[in-house]
Scaffold this motif. Sequence first.
Motif, PDB file in Angstrom:
ATOM      1  N   LEU A   1      53.272  -3.733  -5.485  1.00  0.00           N
ATOM      2  CA  LEU A   1      53.478  -5.141  -5.140  1.00  0.00           C
ATOM      3  C   LEU A   1      54.538  -5.782  -6.023  1.00  0.00           C
ATOM      4  O   LEU A   1      55.299  -6.637  -5.564  1.00  0.00           O
ATOM      5  N   TRP A   2      54.600  -5.368  -7.283  1.00  0.00           N
ATOM      6  CA  TRP A   2      55.668  -5.862  -8.148  1.00  0.00           C
ATOM      7  C   TRP A   2      57.029  -5.490  -7.548  1.00  0.00           C
ATOM      8  O   TRP A   2      57.934  -6.315  -7.468  1.00  0.00           O
ATOM      9  N   ALA A   3      57.161  -4.262  -7.113  1.00  0.00           N
ATOM     10  CA  ALA A   3      58.417  -3.814  -6.502  1.00  0.00           C
ATOM     11  C   ALA A   3      58.708  -4.579  -5.209  1.00  0.00           C
ATOM     12  O   ALA A   3      59.855  -4.932  -4.937  1.00  0.00           O
ATOM     13  N   ALA A   4      57.674  -4.864  -4.431  1.00  0.00           N
ATOM     14  CA  ALA A   4      57.860  -5.583  -3.164  1.00  0.00           C
ATOM     15  C   ALA A   4      58.312  -7.023  -3.390  1.00  0.00           C
ATOM     16  O   ALA A   4      58.905  -7.630  -2.499  1.00  0.00           O
ATOM     17  N   CYS A   5      58.055  -7.553  -4.573  1.00  0.00           N
ATOM     18  CA  CYS A   5      58.470  -8.920  -4.900  1.00  0.00           C
ATOM     19  C   CYS A   5      59.761  -8.953  -5.709  1.00  0.00           C
ATOM     20  O   CYS A   5      60.197 -10.016  -6.142  1.00  0.00           O
ATOM     21  N   ASP A   6      60.359  -7.802  -5.944  1.00  0.00           N
ATOM     22  CA  ASP A   6      61.607  -7.703  -6.700  1.00  0.00           C
ATOM     23  C   ASP A   6      62.750  -7.429  -5.729  1.00  0.00           C
ATOM     24  O   ASP A   6      62.799  -6.360  -5.116  1.00  0.00           O
ATOM     25  N   PRO A   7      63.676  -8.383  -5.563  1.00  0.00           N
ATOM     26  CA  PRO A   7      64.741  -8.189  -4.568  1.00  0.00           C
ATOM     27  C   PRO A   7      65.704  -7.048  -4.879  1.00  0.00           C
ATOM     28  O   PRO A   7      66.522  -6.702  -4.050  1.00  0.00           O
ATOM     29  N   GLN A   8      65.573  -6.436  -6.046  1.00  0.00           N
ATOM     30  CA  GLN A   8      66.449  -5.315  -6.369  1.00  0.00           C
ATOM     31  C   GLN A   8      65.805  -3.961  -6.074  1.00  0.00           C
ATOM     32  O   GLN A   8      66.406  -2.925  -6.328  1.00  0.00           O
ATOM     33  N   GLN A   9      64.573  -3.984  -5.556  1.00  0.00           N
ATOM     34  CA  GLN A   9      63.893  -2.734  -5.230  1.00  0.00           C
ATOM     35  C   GLN A   9      63.672  -2.659  -3.723  1.00  0.00           C
ATOM     36  O   GLN A   9      63.243  -3.630  -3.115  1.00  0.00           O
ATOM     37  N   PRO A  10      63.924  -1.506  -3.132  1.00  0.00           N
ATOM     38  CA  PRO A  10      63.836  -1.382  -1.668  1.00  0.00           C
ATOM     39  C   PRO A  10      62.422  -1.127  -1.144  1.00  0.00           C
ATOM     40  O   PRO A  10      62.155  -0.164  -0.447  1.00  0.00           O
ATOM     41  N   ILE A  11      61.504  -2.010  -1.525  1.00  0.00           N
ATOM     42  CA  ILE A  11      60.121  -1.920  -1.050  1.00  0.00           C
ATOM     43  C   ILE A  11      59.814  -3.202  -0.289  1.00  0.00           C
ATOM     44  O   ILE A  11      60.096  -4.300  -0.770  1.00  0.00           O
ATOM     45  N   ILE A  12      59.219  -3.068   0.875  1.00  0.00           N
ATOM     46  CA  ILE A  12      58.864  -4.211   1.712  1.00  0.00           C
ATOM     47  C   ILE A  12      57.344  -4.262   1.815  1.00  0.00           C
ATOM     48  O   ILE A  12      56.688  -3.226   1.932  1.00  0.00           O
ATOM     49  N   TYR A  13      56.806  -5.472   1.793  1.00  0.00           N
ATOM     50  CA  TYR A  13      55.383  -5.656   2.071  1.00  0.00           C
ATOM     51  C   TYR A  13      55.242  -6.770   3.093  1.00  0.00           C
ATOM     52  O   TYR A  13      55.799  -7.856   2.924  1.00  0.00           O
ATOM     53  N   SER A  14      54.501  -6.503   4.149  1.00  0.00           N
ATOM     54  CA  SER A  14      54.171  -7.513   5.143  1.00  0.00           C
ATOM     55  C   SER A  14      52.714  -7.915   4.929  1.00  0.00           C
ATOM     56  O   SER A  14      51.805  -7.162   5.308  1.00  0.00           O
ATOM     57  N   PRO A  15      52.474  -9.079   4.312  1.00  0.00           N
ATOM     58  CA  PRO A  15      51.092  -9.511   4.090  1.00  0.00           C
ATOM     59  C   PRO A  15      50.314  -9.713   5.390  1.00  0.00           C
ATOM     60  O   PRO A  15      49.116  -9.463   5.430  1.00  0.00           O
ATOM     61  N   VAL A  16      50.984 -10.144   6.431  1.00  0.00           N
ATOM     62  CA  VAL A  16      50.323 -10.391   7.710  1.00  0.00           C
ATOM     63  C   VAL A  16      49.817  -9.087   8.324  1.00  0.00           C
ATOM     64  O   VAL A  16      48.693  -9.011   8.816  1.00  0.00           O
ATOM     65  N   PHE A  17      50.634  -8.041   8.276  1.00  0.00           N
ATOM     66  CA  PHE A  17      50.274  -6.755   8.883  1.00  0.00           C
ATOM     67  C   PHE A  17      49.646  -5.773   7.883  1.00  0.00           C
ATOM     68  O   PHE A  17      49.219  -4.690   8.266  1.00  0.00           O
ATOM     69  N   ARG A  18      49.650  -6.131   6.584  1.00  0.00           N
ATOM     70  CA  ARG A  18      49.181  -5.238   5.515  1.00  0.00           C
ATOM     71  C   ARG A  18      49.907  -3.889   5.603  1.00  0.00           C
ATOM     72  O   ARG A  18      49.290  -2.829   5.634  1.00  0.00           O
ATOM     73  N   GLU A  19      51.232  -3.974   5.617  1.00  0.00           N
ATOM     74  CA  GLU A  19      52.073  -2.775   5.705  1.00  0.00           C
ATOM     75  C   GLU A  19      53.107  -2.781   4.592  1.00  0.00           C
ATOM     76  O   GLU A  19      53.727  -3.810   4.318  1.00  0.00           O
ATOM     77  N   PHE A  20      53.279  -1.611   3.976  1.00  0.00           N
ATOM     78  CA  PHE A  20      54.330  -1.404   2.988  1.00  0.00           C
ATOM     79  C   PHE A  20      55.369  -0.471   3.595  1.00  0.00           C
ATOM     80  O   PHE A  20      55.021   0.409   4.387  1.00  0.00           O
TER      81      PHE A  20
END
Length: 162
Positions: A74-93
């Motif tokens: 989740l830290w990575a998903a909130c860091d715009p320099q890391q290519p990790i996406i999290y969709s809270p609505v769909f609970r998908e990474f």
Amino acid sequence: MTDFWLTDEEMDKEIEANRLACQRFDNFDPDEDGWSEIWEGVFAILTEHMEEVREVFELDPRKSALFSDYPDLLWAACDPQQPIIYSPVFREFGMPVFDGGPAMTTLRFDPWTGKPLPRSVRDAFFEEAEKILGRDVGVLDEELDTLPPVYQSEAWWIEKGL
């Protein structure tokens, strides 16, 4: 050849296109003119994919119900320099597909710990949305924005015990 969604001919075309795309930057010097445009383009794509975590968590991963189980992810998903996406609505990474759209490759395991990620609630979300809106809806349907605020975050699937 294996059973795959592309034919051998289509795969050969895609591979050649990928080779050509890579060759464009084989001799690229990051100090040359143009580097800032490339970086800004990549950064723009990453921040576009982060829209949900920016709106729902204000880039603070501790606001997620999943933070205690997946803090690094989740830290990575909130860091715009890391290519990790999290969709809270769909609970998908996932990781972005750089095709100019919202596509991503879904992650099934936390890359930092190897723990399985919770299952997606995408199908359940659309079932709920269709009940509320009274018709079939798709992921790009603008009417999804009219759903009650609970459906714009993790709150809906938490309330439903999913």
